[in-house]
Design a protein around this motif. Structure first.
Motif, PDB file in Angstrom:
ATOM      1  N   GLY A   1      21.111  32.437  63.044  1.00  0.00           N
ATOM      2  CA  GLY A   1      21.801  32.845  64.266  1.00  0.00           C
ATOM      3  C   GLY A   1      22.477  34.192  64.096  1.00  0.00           C
ATOM      4  O   GLY A   1      22.351  35.083  64.937  1.00  0.00           O
TER       5      GLY A   1
ATOM      6  N   PRO B   1      22.920  39.289  74.899  1.00  0.00           N
ATOM      7  CA  PRO B   1      22.898  39.393  76.363  1.00  0.00           C
ATOM      8  C   PRO B   1      22.599  40.805  76.876  1.00  0.00           C
ATOM      9  O   PRO B   1      22.175  40.966  78.020  1.00  0.00           O
ATOM     10  CB  PRO B   1      24.315  38.955  76.763  1.00  0.00           C
ATOM     11  CG  PRO B   1      24.768  38.080  75.644  1.00  0.00           C
ATOM     12  CD  PRO B   1      24.145  38.661  74.400  1.00  0.00           C
TER      13      PRO B   1
ATOM     14  N   PRO C   1      18.261  40.771  76.784  1.00  0.00           N
ATOM     15  CA  PRO C   1      17.811  39.371  76.879  1.00  0.00           C
ATOM     16  C   PRO C   1      16.324  39.216  76.576  1.00  0.00           C
ATOM     17  O   PRO C   1      15.498  39.982  77.060  1.00  0.00           O
ATOM     18  CB  PRO C   1      18.133  38.983  78.313  1.00  0.00           C
ATOM     19  CG  PRO C   1      18.386  40.237  79.049  1.00  0.00           C
ATOM     20  CD  PRO C   1      18.745  41.297  78.058  1.00  0.00           C
ATOM     21  N   MET C   2      16.008  38.242  75.763  1.00  0.00           N
ATOM     22  CA  MET C   2      14.602  37.906  75.492  1.00  0.00           C
ATOM     23  C   MET C   2      14.548  36.445  75.057  1.00  0.00           C
ATOM     24  O   MET C   2      15.556  35.862  74.670  1.00  0.00           O
ATOM     25  CB  MET C   2      14.022  38.807  74.400  1.00  0.00           C
ATOM     26  CG  MET C   2      14.658  38.634  73.026  1.00  0.00           C
ATOM     27  SD  MET C   2      13.828  39.606  71.737  1.00  0.00           S
ATOM     28  CE  MET C   2      14.503  41.237  71.984  1.00  0.00           C
TER      29      MET C   2
ATOM     30  N   PRO D   1      25.640  35.388  82.979  1.00  0.00           N
ATOM     31  CA  PRO D   1      24.634  36.127  82.206  1.00  0.00           C
ATOM     32  C   PRO D   1      25.070  36.534  80.798  1.00  0.00           C
ATOM     33  O   PRO D   1      24.222  36.832  79.965  1.00  0.00           O
ATOM     34  CB  PRO D   1      24.372  37.371  83.067  1.00  0.00           C
ATOM     35  CG  PRO D   1      25.601  37.534  83.895  1.00  0.00           C
ATOM     36  CD  PRO D   1      26.163  36.165  84.114  1.00  0.00           C
ATOM     37  N   ASN D   2      26.373  36.544  80.530  1.00  0.00           N
ATOM     38  CA  ASN D   2      26.819  36.994  79.203  1.00  0.00           C
ATOM     39  C   ASN D   2      26.787  35.809  78.225  1.00  0.00           C
ATOM     40  O   ASN D   2      27.806  35.401  77.674  1.00  0.00           O
ATOM     41  CB  ASN D   2      28.224  37.583  79.305  1.00  0.00           C
ATOM     42  CG  ASN D   2      28.636  38.260  78.009  1.00  0.00           C
ATOM     43  OD1 ASN D   2      27.786  38.688  77.234  1.00  0.00           O
ATOM     44  ND2 ASN D   2      29.923  38.324  77.763  1.00  0.00           N
ATOM     45  N   THR D   3      25.602  35.269  78.079  1.00  0.00           N
ATOM     46  CA  THR D   3      25.432  33.983  77.395  1.00  0.00           C
ATOM     47  C   THR D   3      24.213  34.034  76.486  1.00  0.00           C
ATOM     48  O   THR D   3      23.230  34.683  76.815  1.00  0.00           O
ATOM     49  CB  THR D   3      25.207  32.872  78.463  1.00  0.00           C
ATOM     50  OG1 THR D   3      26.354  32.803  79.295  1.00  0.00           O
ATOM     51  CG2 THR D   3      24.948  31.524  77.833  1.00  0.00           C
ATOM     52  N   VAL D   4      24.312  33.344  75.344  1.00  0.00           N
ATOM     53  CA  VAL D   4      23.119  33.062  74.548  1.00  0.00           C
ATOM     54  C   VAL D   4      22.856  31.569  74.688  1.00  0.00           C
ATOM     55  O   VAL D   4      23.733  30.749  74.428  1.00  0.00           O
ATOM     56  CB  VAL D   4      23.303  33.453  73.070  1.00  0.00           C
ATOM     57  CG1 VAL D   4      22.097  33.011  72.256  1.00  0.00           C
ATOM     58  CG2 VAL D   4      23.508  34.963  72.938  1.00  0.00           C
TER      59      VAL D   4
ATOM     60  N   LYS E   1      16.766  34.361  82.350  1.00  0.00           N
ATOM     61  CA  LYS E   1      17.176  35.769  82.367  1.00  0.00           C
ATOM     62  C   LYS E   1      18.249  36.055  81.336  1.00  0.00           C
ATOM     63  O   LYS E   1      18.744  37.163  81.261  1.00  0.00           O
ATOM     64  CB  LYS E   1      17.662  36.144  83.776  1.00  0.00           C
ATOM     65  CG  LYS E   1      16.568  36.019  84.820  1.00  0.00           C
ATOM     66  CD  LYS E   1      17.091  36.373  86.214  1.00  0.00           C
ATOM     67  CE  LYS E   1      15.989  36.149  87.251  1.00  0.00           C
ATOM     68  NZ  LYS E   1      16.478  36.400  88.619  1.00  0.00           N
ATOM     69  N   VAL E   2      18.659  35.067  80.589  1.00  0.00           N
ATOM     70  CA  VAL E   2      19.597  35.309  79.484  1.00  0.00           C
ATOM     71  C   VAL E   2      18.822  35.131  78.182  1.00  0.00           C
ATOM     72  O   VAL E   2      17.756  34.512  78.173  1.00  0.00           O
ATOM     73  CB  VAL E   2      20.811  34.344  79.518  1.00  0.00           C
ATOM     74  CG1 VAL E   2      21.555  34.460  80.826  1.00  0.00           C
ATOM     75  CG2 VAL E   2      20.370  32.911  79.248  1.00  0.00           C
ATOM     76  N   PRO E   3      19.350  35.677  77.069  1.00  0.00           N
ATOM     77  CA  PRO E   3      18.686  35.423  75.795  1.00  0.00           C
ATOM     78  C   PRO E   3      18.633  33.924  75.509  1.00  0.00           C
ATOM     79  O   PRO E   3      19.641  33.235  75.611  1.00  0.00           O
ATOM     80  CB  PRO E   3      19.553  36.160  74.764  1.00  0.00           C
ATOM     81  CG  PRO E   3      20.806  36.531  75.461  1.00  0.00           C
ATOM     82  CD  PRO E   3      20.511  36.566  76.923  1.00  0.00           C
ATOM     83  N   VAL E   4      17.464  33.452  75.188  1.00  0.00           N
ATOM     84  CA  VAL E   4      17.249  32.007  75.046  1.00  0.00           C
ATOM     85  C   VAL E   4      16.381  31.777  73.819  1.00  0.00           C
ATOM     86  O   VAL E   4      15.554  32.621  73.481  1.00  0.00           O
ATOM     87  CB  VAL E   4      16.592  31.436  76.322  1.00  0.00           C
ATOM     88  CG1 VAL E   4      15.246  32.077  76.597  1.00  0.00           C
ATOM     89  CG2 VAL E   4      16.442  29.922  76.263  1.00  0.00           C
TER      90      VAL E   4
ATOM     91  N   ILE F   1      25.615  32.966  65.669  1.00  0.00           N
ATOM     92  CA  ILE F   1      25.569  33.995  66.715  1.00  0.00           C
ATOM     93  C   ILE F   1      26.979  34.311  67.202  1.00  0.00           C
ATOM     94  O   ILE F   1      27.420  35.457  67.241  1.00  0.00           O
ATOM     95  CB  ILE F   1      24.692  33.498  67.891  1.00  0.00           C
ATOM     96  CG1 ILE F   1      23.241  33.365  67.437  1.00  0.00           C
ATOM     97  CG2 ILE F   1      24.821  34.425  69.092  1.00  0.00           C
ATOM     98  CD1 ILE F   1      22.401  32.477  68.348  1.00  0.00           C
TER      99      ILE F   1
ATOM    100  N   TYR G   1      29.273  37.869  66.828  1.00  0.00           N
ATOM    101  CA  TYR G   1      29.728  38.645  67.994  1.00  0.00           C
ATOM    102  C   TYR G   1      31.251  38.719  68.042  1.00  0.00           C
ATOM    103  O   TYR G   1      31.829  39.754  68.358  1.00  0.00           O
ATOM    104  CB  TYR G   1      29.170  38.052  69.296  1.00  0.00           C
ATOM    105  CG  TYR G   1      27.733  38.443  69.540  1.00  0.00           C
ATOM    106  CD1 TYR G   1      27.341  39.777  69.454  1.00  0.00           C
ATOM    107  CD2 TYR G   1      26.762  37.508  69.843  1.00  0.00           C
ATOM    108  CE1 TYR G   1      26.025  40.145  69.650  1.00  0.00           C
ATOM    109  CE2 TYR G   1      25.442  37.866  70.049  1.00  0.00           C
ATOM    110  CZ  TYR G   1      25.081  39.191  69.953  1.00  0.00           C
ATOM    111  OH  TYR G   1      23.789  39.572  70.145  1.00  0.00           O
TER     112      TYR G   1
ATOM    113  N   ARG H   1      32.921  41.233  70.445  1.00  0.00           N
ATOM    114  CA  ARG H   1      32.193  40.979  71.696  1.00  0.00           C
ATOM    115  C   ARG H   1      32.363  39.536  72.122  1.00  0.00           C
ATOM    116  O   ARG H   1      32.141  38.613  71.343  1.00  0.00           O
ATOM    117  CB  ARG H   1      30.696  41.278  71.525  1.00  0.00           C
ATOM    118  CG  ARG H   1      30.386  42.762  71.552  1.00  0.00           C
ATOM    119  CD  ARG H   1      28.889  43.001  71.411  1.00  0.00           C
ATOM    120  NE  ARG H   1      28.123  42.384  72.479  1.00  0.00           N
ATOM    121  CZ  ARG H   1      26.794  42.331  72.496  1.00  0.00           C
ATOM    122  NH1 ARG H   1      26.099  42.845  71.506  1.00  0.00           N
ATOM    123  NH2 ARG H   1      26.160  41.767  73.504  1.00  0.00           N
TER     124      ARG H   1
ATOM    125  N   VAL I   1      30.925  36.629  73.887  1.00  0.00           N
ATOM    126  CA  VAL I   1      29.645  36.110  74.372  1.00  0.00           C
ATOM    127  C   VAL I   1      29.744  34.588  74.385  1.00  0.00           C
ATOM    128  O   VAL I   1      30.285  33.997  73.454  1.00  0.00           O
ATOM    129  CB  VAL I   1      28.490  36.567  73.442  1.00  0.00           C
ATOM    130  CG1 VAL I   1      27.188  35.852  73.782  1.00  0.00           C
ATOM    131  CG2 VAL I   1      28.301  38.080  73.514  1.00  0.00           C
TER     132      VAL I   1
END
Lengths: 405, 440
Positions: free
Chosen positions: A74, A210, A213-214, B176-179, B202-205, B220, B224, B229, B231
């Motif tokens: 992670g 974020p 994003p991918m 959207p500011n999410t993993v 549309k968010v990192p997944v 993660i 951050y 940051r 998140v």
């Protein structure tokens, strides 16, 4: 008036402390740990460095090795330079995320403080743990000395983070003999390491961020459509990274030698091989005793040399073939067992790398140093005697050193 | 135009005790006389009851007919407001209203009407049967309606599945500011992580392993945070991975107080892989690995109470929720999100599975509601500061048989098995209530 040369600084420490020192010098961002013999003092040193502010890193005391590596995955996906270390059963428990790390192309560095695997129950050194995961896709380098442990952990980051590699690296150092054996070492200056490693560039290719994003690792494959070809591209890319790691390891060792004056052999080391009529092949800390035995045999007039394998994954097949070709019989001393072939795993790989070279050289597999057993100069004298008498190529039963100790 | 909160009346639950009227009179008129109340329950002559009370109409007749502009609809709160200074006491409004929602209070000499007590109506608080209910679902529309749906259209869930509903609502609220971690299960199975190089959100997944969702998110989040940051780390996991093979890593992350929102969608088994048993599968249930045959009557053990185990970790927040109680879910989502900024927040959502539980796809929400109303599952929330609190207490539960009969995976149950389930529910209710009243 001439400027005085800066005083050289030395330190006496064991291999676990040397590895921890290297991690601090590499300015790792995140360390996740779970203790296990013989790795424990290594992570204790790291925890103390972080507690003292000597290493500015996040410390995660995870509840097991499986989570240790998961935390680092992670963190790496968020951009962190990461480190952990484990041994034997810990590595086995870590296997699920371990298996996944190379495919995700995460440049995580992990020391394996090698330990023989269960069963019989054993807490002592041996290469069986690292050897059991040899085909998963991690780069694996084996160290001979405490100094080499320190240097190789730093070198590992440069290799792992090279854009044409992007693969995780194991730095293997022998449980007991290197983990607890002390020696004088010379730590490099921080600015040398900073210059050598540069800024971490860990998640340029795959990220959980974020701002970028991918989807990381969606299902890939299937019976038709774009999936199978895409899967092949990932696999071939991983193989290309492994192939390029050979060059990256060479380049990193050369640059490290230029900066520090310490030139460790990157893939294999040839020791007194130039005029050798036969040779032995070694891996890890046993090499010291083996070199002493070579020197003594040379004094008695035996033309014997030694090839030490440092980089085991990717396997430096061409370099090994080049080193052994034309030098007669060879014996390979393994500190672990290949159960499928009843010989040592390094032996089998060395044989494979000589495939097609004629005439085939006589050869012998030796297995010793299991479960902490000492491999002494006397053991290597017997190895040298045995190999010196080999006549023909062909299958031979493995010689088990230490069996009569 | 915003949506508004409202007081709903369920005549079938009313026993005409009059407590609502007394409470209103006390709150609004400092009187014990129901005649001074702004709510009146009346027999409708057909064995049921009607409610005389202001409905806070969207286009109120009272406002239209008022010659003095003493009544107006407040666009922000939705309340029809009465202005004492403007009122000329013509009483036209009392005639115009179809609901008898505004009337003359002779004791004070002017009209009075309901104003929702500023958002905590005394009548609803006083109602013991659940006939009066203060509906705040409007806030979902107002606060979340305009937020972006962060999943792709066309997620391939089974017909009638409520998981997609939960996913979309959750992620649009979290933002959207999410993993987002979607471990193997129905969530990625319907395409949330995507296929062959394409994403489903549309968010990192990402797909964690089934076993390491929490520690991957921890790595993660920690990095951050170290970098300054903020998140949000969010997991949309299933019950199997969380309660079985991933329980160790979940427990470890909870113990360390890793900052994340871990949401478990509990469909009581491994539904994505073909309806196998998990430790969250209830006693007696048919699954493909607890089949019903001559030698076996379905699962022979009770479900593991995973949310209660998380309370044992003293997480920053733990709550249970149901797809049939979205207002309750949203309130808990907010609390969990807030708690995830400083600790481990765990949200356990009971989520019936039309495919795996064997019932018609149109009945999903109904089945979810019956589970709550029979106390088969209970809705509560917990924090170390406030302890455990029931958010939707059911004091007079419906017979669990009605719930079991609605779900095909229980159709083989014997009276003995049903008795076991009833006994288990009683135990569970007692255990939760003990927690709810235990000293902190």
């Amino acid at each position: 008036m001439s400027a005085a040369a800066p005083a050289r600084r030395f330190l006496v420490c064991d291999g676990n402390e040397a590895a921890a020192l290297a991690v601090a010098l590499a300015r790792v961002d995140m360390v996740a740990v779970y203790p296990i013999t013989p790795q424990s003092s290594l992570v204790e040193y790291l925890a103390k460095y972080i507690a003292d502010g000597r290493l500015q890193a996040e410390l995660v005391n995870a509840e097991g090795e499986h989570s240790v590596l998961s935390v680092l995955q992670g963190a790496a996906l968020a951009g962190a330079r990461t480190f952990t270390a484990t041994s034997g059963p810990g590595l086995a428990f870590m296997f699920e995320p371990y298996l996944r790390t190379p495919g995700m192309r995460l440049p995580i560095v992990m020391s394996i403080v090698t330990r023989d695997t269960l069963t019989p129950q054993s807490v002592w050194g041996g290469h069986q743990d690292a050897m059991s995961v040899r085909d998963v896709g991690w780069v694996q380098m084996y160290c001979e000395t405490v100094q080499e442990v320190l240097d190789t952990v730093i070198i590992a980051y440069r290799v792992a983070e090279r854009h044409d590699v992007m693969l995780p690296v194991n730095v293997c150092h022998d449980g007991n003999y290197l983990s607890y054996g002390t020696a004088r070492i010379e730590p490099p200056d921080q600015n040398v390491v900073d210059t050598f490693l540069g800024t971490p560039d860990v998640n340029w290719h795959v990220a959980l961020d974020p701002e970028r994003p991918m989807a990381v690792d969606p299902l890939t494959g299937g019976a038709g459509g774009a999936g199978p070809a895409m899967f092949v591209r990932y696999r071939r890319g991983q193989c290309a990274g492994m192939r390029d790691a050979l060059d990256a390891i060479r380049e990193a060792h050369e640059e490290w030698g230029r900066l520090t004056g310490r030139h460790h052999a990157p893939l294999i080391e040839r020791y007194r091989m130039d005029d050798a009529e036969f040779s032995i092949v070694t891996l890890g800390s046993m090499t010291g005793a083996a070199k002493d035995a070579i020197d003594e045999a040379r004094e008695r007039g035996r033309r014997v040399g030694l090839v030490k394998v440092k980089t085991f994954r990717p396997f430096p097949a061409a370099a090994i073939a080049e080193a052994l070709r034309g030098h007669g019989a060879f014996g390979v001393v393994d500190r672990s067992v290949d159960f499928a072939w009843n010989c040592g795993p390094l032996y089998r790989e060395v044989l494979t790398s000589l495939h097609g070279i004629t005439p085939a050289a006589p050869s012998q597999s030796f297995i010793g140093g299991l479960a902490g057993a000492d491999l002494t100069v006397e053991h290597f004298e017997s190895v040298i005697d045995t190999v010196g008498q080999l006549q023909n190529a062909g299958a031979r039963d493995t010689v088990w050193l230490n069996a009569q100790d | 135009m915003p949506a508004y909160n409202t007081i709903a009346f369920h005549a079938d639950r009313c026993d005409m005790c009059g407590a609502c009227m007394t409470a209103c009179a006390q709150a609004k008129s400092a009187s014990d006389s129901p005649r001074r109340a702004r709510i009146e329950v009346l027999a409708d002559g057909a064995g049921s009851f009607g409610l005389a009370m202001c409905r806070q109409c969207a286009d109120p007749e009272c406002v239209q007919c008022c010659p003095a502009a003493a009544l107006r609809k407040d666009a922000e709160t939705g309340i029809v407001e009465w202005d004492h200074d403007r009122c000329v006491n013509c009483l036209l409004c009392t005639v115009a209203c179809s609901y008898a929602g505004i009337s003359l209070d002779e004791a004070v000499g002017h009209v009075v009407k309901c104003d929702h007590c500023g958002g905590d109506p005394a009548c609803v608080r006083a109602c013991k049967t659940g006939a009066l209910e203060y509906l705040t679902t409007a806030r979902i529309y107002n606060e979340v309606g305009a937020l972006e749906d962060l999943f792709v259209p066309g997620l391939a869930g089974c017909q009638g599945c409520n998981t997609e509903l939960l996913m979309r609502h959750t992620l649009r609220r979290v933002g959207p500011n999410t993993v987002l971690a979607a471990p193997p299960g129905c969530v990625p199975g319907m395409g949330a992580v995507g296929y062959n190089g394409m994403t489903g959100t549309k968010v990192p997944v990402f797909h964690p392993l089934l076993t390491n969702t929490a520690p991957m998110l921890a790595g993660i989040k920690r990095f951050y945070k170290r970098k300054g940051r903020e998140v949000t780390a969010l997991a949309l996991a299933g019950d199997g991975g969380a309660a079985d093979v991933g329980f160790q890593s979940l427990s470890g992350a909870a113990e360390r107080g890793e900052e994340m929102l871990f949401l478990v969608i509990d469909n009581e088994g491994y539904m994505n892989t073909g309806m196998q048993r998990s430790s969250c599968t209830p006693y007696g249930a048919w699954t493909t690995t607890t089949p019903v045959g001559r030698e076996s009557p379905g699962k022979s053990q009770d479900a593991k109470n995973l949310p209660l185990l998380m309370v044992g970790h003293r997480c920053a927040y733990v709550a249970t929720a149901s797809a049939a109680f979205m207002t309750d879910f949203y309130a808990k989502l907010d609390h969990a999100l807030e708690a995830s900024r400083h600790g481990f927040a765990y949200l356990h959502v009971y989520s019936p599975c039309t495919t795996g539980w064997r019932f018609p796809s149109r009945q999903n929400i109904e089945v979810a509601r019956k589970a709550v109303e029979s106390n088969f599952v209970m809705l509560w929330e917990y924090s170390p500061e406030a302890g455990l609190r029931l958010t939707h207490p059911i004091d007079d539960p419906a017979p669990v048989k009605e719930y079991l009969e609605a779900v095909g995976k229980y159709r083989h149950l014997t009276p003995g098995q049903i008795a076991h389930i009833e006994h288990h529910i009683a135990d569970n209710v007692a255990a939760i209530k003990r927690q709810a009243t235990a000293p902190l």
